[in-house]
Design an enzyme around this catalytic site. Sequence first.
Site, short mmCIF file in Angstrom:
data_model
loop_
_atom_site.label_atom_id
_atom_site.label_comp_id
_atom_site.label_asym_id
_atom_site.label_seq_id
_atom_site.Cartn_x
_atom_site.Cartn_y
_atom_site.Cartn_z
NE ARG A 524 -36.46 -7.68 39.85
CZ ARG A 524 -35.52 -8.32 40.54
NH1 ARG A 524 -34.33 -7.80 40.64
NH2 ARG A 524 -35.79 -9.46 41.13
CB SER A 588 -24.72 -6.93 40.34
OG SER A 588 -25.92 -6.27 40.58
CG ASP A 642 -25.52 -6.87 43.61
OD1 ASP A 642 -24.38 -6.54 43.99
OD2 ASP A 642 -25.79 -8.03 43.22
#
Length: 968
Positions: A524, A588, A642
Amino acid sequence: MVTAVAYRLASQRKQIDEILASFQLSMENLIEVKNKMREELEYGLKKETHPIATVKMLPTYVCGTPDGTEKGKFLALDLGGTNFRVLLVKIRSGRRKSVRMYNKIFAIPLEIMQGTGEELFDHIVQCIADFLEYMGIKGARLPLGFTFSFPCKQGTLVGWTKGFKATDCEGEDVVDMLREAIKRRNEFDLDIVAVVNDTVGTMMTCGYEDPNCEIGLIAGTGSNVCYMEEMKNIEILEQIEGKMCINTEWGGFGDNGCIDSIRTKYDKEVDEGSLNPGKQRYEKMTSGMYLGEIVRQILIDLTKHGLLFRGQISEPLRTRGIFETKFLSQIESDRLALLQVRRILQQLVLDSTCDDSIIVKEVCGAVSKRAAQLCGAGLAAIVEKKRENRGLEHLKITVGVDGTLYKLHPHFSRILRETVKELAPHCDVTFMLSEDGSGKGAALITAVAKRLHNIDKYLYAMRLSDETLLDIMARFRREMQNGLSRDFNPTATVKMLPTFVRSIPDGSEKGDFIALDLGGSYFRILRVKVSHEKKQTVQMETEIYNTPEDIMHGSGTRLFDHVAECLGDFMEKQQIKDKKLPVGFTFSFPCRQTKLDEGVLITWTKRFKASGVEGADVVKLLNRAIKKRGDYDADIMAVVNDTVGTMMTCGFDDQRCEVGLIIGTGTNACYMEEMRHIDLVEGDEGRMCINTEWGAFGDDGSLEDIRTEFDREIDRGSLNPGKQLFEKMVSGLYMGELVRLILVKMAKEGLLFEGRITPELLTKGKFETKHVSAIEKSKEGLNKAKEILTRLGVEPSHEDCIAVHHVCTIVSFRSANLVASTLGAILNQLRDNKGVTRLRTTVGVDGSLYKMHPQYARRLQKTTRRLVPDSEVRFLLSESGSGKGAAMVTAVAYRLAEQHRLIDETLAEFKLTHEQLLQIKKRMRTEIEAGLRKKTHENAKVKMLPTFVRSTPDGTGSFIIIDARAAW
Ligand code: G6P
Ligand code: G6P
Ligand code: BGC
Ligand code: BGC
């Protein structure tokens, strides 16, 4: 004289009528009984009141009615009713589904029923031996289902009822007692699979014919009901999916005195003379074992008052139990002439007149009518509850019934039906008589249980006890300590990486930021605008970009070119290509950081495996890719895991948030650690967020004792064998595959899909974690299982679906339990850091598995509370992903950078160049000279005042000091 006789007769009649009237129940009485029963049912289901409830509401762990796929050869025992039976039951499934039964009745002498437990169970085993011999099947080790018609809680006898009172049995495990007796005999062996109450056996027997049968009623020696209850209503089990059969044990209704207003003195006498005084009060008013006895008490009373048998109480009538319920049934038969009634009474050596026979018949009628009505009122409460459970205006349901009272009494079943109809007018109840006894139902349950037993054999290692979980928690706490220590960190598997994030958002953040979010299910890019008018508000715009597998597995350069390209596209869309906005990068994966805007990738995890990135700083790689393009500029201010992004996102809403937890494609957690415990970063003041990277827990072999063959297979087939072993037991990327591997193995063993294995089922990745979530949904779960399995090419039976659901539950439960133990270690660390006895904290959580799985969050929270009881943990779901949190981190970094710039600007004025210093030196020299010169001394800025001290100490005591106080 005539008047006197008439008066006597009238007064006698009045006395008789009074007694009979005490057995008559008005509509109000019955409604009250129904309502009270309903209350007691709820009491028994509620966690708080369950232990003291009189209607015990015992879970039976029978979760469905038969579906016709049961098959096999079983032994069944049927103990607790009028007859003790041993049976051989052969069940065929499929189109030619059938049940064949062979049974033999054995006597149980009274002295054995009321002797020692050992004697009773030895007798039972003796009867089994005779039966096996008789059937010629002594060598076969058949699975056995045991109908044991007494209240049992998880296989343990709660208390004897009816005519049994063998010692040393109450509180003992029924299967254990039977097994020990078999061992004592040492002649044959049996596989005892299920213990079943007779109500449940009856419901299953009838359910085999009628799928609408969800209630089992016994009106026999004893009285009881079971029914299928919604799992979510059974508080003690704390599960919400599906249904389970509850053995109500309604015989104990009234043991708390709640129906004392309708109990007569005869009921009390019967109770006092019974084997279990004060207990089973409702049963003693409704069941076959006691009705004859109530009648006997009334007859004695009437005789004592000279109202019967010319006032003569015969010896037999004084004997407890002599007036059997079968007499009552016979006496009440419409076909029986009064003469025959007299004959029955004669068996009790009761010399009756015609009038006596009429009165006895009336007494019997009153007692049995009341029993049927009471039973009907209780049943009305159950059917009404079922109707409400389903939220229906009108319920159509079948009640499976068995028991000598129901079967043999001429009016009982009619009155029962009428009462139910009257008290539950919105329920259309069909009564189905069980023709084959409970043994058949017990065998059907055994068939299902046998299969689940076999499945459990596979999955046994996946069920982790609290003891094991606490042990894992302690192990993980040690790993955390190792990771934090300078000496052990280099070899530690749990890396405990400093993140250089020092606090959660404080509400002062503001600005316009870009966040990249790479490494979860989606890539994203977000624009996050944090404004600060009246209150802090966040506005976000998001684009999701595809990251094809060949890019994830190609070269690092290609991967970062792709990221830079997507970012360019995003900026184009946002029309900000000309701006240089601060960027926060949620990446992440495990990264070593020495500052906020640097992240050296330690190793790829999950789906990524791009070359040339491990060991490199991802900020540099991204900057390089952006520069190479040259069409826009970006200022990457922070790399954020994350977990950290999640903690910051949740910290925005809850200042107490100090843990970030991810249960998604991968799994990990971060938390705020005291600086004094972090050896790898200078300084002891304050706190810093540590990214634990707990996915690697176990990579040194420390979890080998709980890893299964399926976990090893998953690891072998992964992109990073030998790494992230904890993650592979827990997270979404692997869960569906774990289930698939188990299903394949079970099918190969013939435990599923009738042994059929399809190419789809054999394909890696075909069974996804989202399927596990769908199958575990409470209502449509089994239908979903059927749908999903059908898509995999297998034609699953209902039982296959139940088994697959079972496998999913075990795998996902294990995951939640494992996370609870590692999270528990972090919570304990936080509690100890704060030096408090009770920790109050918030855990920010994100990840597709946690969010999508219907039971996961609840299970995780429940186990965590159990493992860390001295804590009050709020689990806060991150609604807006890690991007928002990354923007917060960037905001802080940006603010700090801005502050530094301002300070630098301000301080710049104070900075003197070399030239300026030389000039100052020169000017000072001039001024000093001016101050010393007579001509200029007066107006000199540097005054150069003589002090008359003539020298520095030289031992003579005289010195000169020139005071060069500057006037500037
Ligand atoms: C069933 C059974 C019995 C059970 C009985 C109740 O079908 O197979 O074991 O306990 O009915 O009736 P009873 O009148 O014998 O107590
Ligand atoms: C977050 C993120 C993701 C992250 C994910 C974990 O909120 O914004 O980038 O990795 O949740 O969940 P997932 O199920 O996508 O792996
Ligand atoms: C027992 C129940 C049983 C019932 C009918 C009662 O006394 O407690 O477990 O179902 O009798 O047999
Ligand atoms: C990574 C972590 C990440 C987690 C959850 C793991 O595979 O190593 O850095 O936080 O997945 O996305």
